[in-house]
Design an enzyme around this catalytic site. Sequence first.
Site, PDB file in Angstrom:
ATOM      1  N   ASP A  47      26.021  38.863  45.760  1.00  0.00           N
ATOM      2  CA  ASP A  47      26.684  37.709  46.356  1.00  0.00           C
ATOM      3  C   ASP A  47      27.409  38.318  47.484  1.00  0.00           C
ATOM      4  OD1 ASP A  47      25.358  36.130  44.702  1.00  0.00           O
ATOM      5  OD2 ASP A  47      27.093  36.161  43.114  1.00  0.00           O
ATOM      6  N   TYR A 100      26.493  47.991  36.939  1.00  0.00           N
ATOM      7  CA  TYR A 100      27.944  47.297  37.772  1.00  0.00           C
ATOM      8  C   TYR A 100      29.012  47.948  37.413  1.00  0.00           C
ATOM      9  CZ  TYR A 100      24.839  43.713  39.982  1.00  0.00           C
ATOM     10  OH  TYR A 100      23.760  43.172  40.409  1.00  0.00           O
TER      11      TYR A 100
END
Length: 248
Positions: free
Chosen positions: A51, A109
């Site tokens: 994003d 992540y």
Amino acid sequence: MRYFFEVAYNGTNYHGWQIQQNATTVQQLIEEAFAVILRAEIPIMGSGRTDTGVHCSQQYFHADLPEDIPVNNLQYKLNSYLPPDISINAILHVSEDAHARFSALSRSYEYRITLRKNPFLQNMSYFHPKSLDITTMNEAASLLIGKQDFECFSKVKTDVNNFVCDITEAQWVVEGDMLIFHITANRFLRGMVRAIVGTLLNVGKGKLRTEAFKKIIESKDRKKAGASAPAAGLFLTAVKYPREIFPE
């Protein structure tokens, strides 16, 4: 011939990875670099999306290059053309059926929180000066492990067929003034990590009990989970593939 390109980038100046209209993205700039250097349109396929404002220390994309194009100095040429906040770190020959997205076994992540104000970590972490109950946060995070439906942590408008992910790692680690959340899974839903972090922060602040966190997962309702944590703290750190796709 098909190649995997390992890429890293600081996402502060970009609207994520994937090409969009009227917005600058990482994929767009890489494809523009190919067009200038190779004088050909080379479409690329990334291992996943990030994003706006999200960073990446390791991601892959694949591209099919004509056999007459030498790749021995292509990495240097791409890096010379690309802006300083995007780097091609490796070019790997792969089998013709290898796919940067669908061949991936897992993705990892990190979400980085700085507990002390640090001007050198601006846009690279989330500053959270208030105390957090990290032990309880890890107790709640352990409930994420396994193959489950995580619709409660997914953006509402998404085109996936299901919300099942297999999470193999989910834990908070303190490193000096940094609090880092490590999470690994076979796949992630849109906005999933930031929604998980935001909800776990509510646990750490005492606003949410561990039992309530479990019920949120079971509810499959995004409205019951916490607000998404800011994008600046999120990093895609690793993508793993089967060894068979790399010819010897």
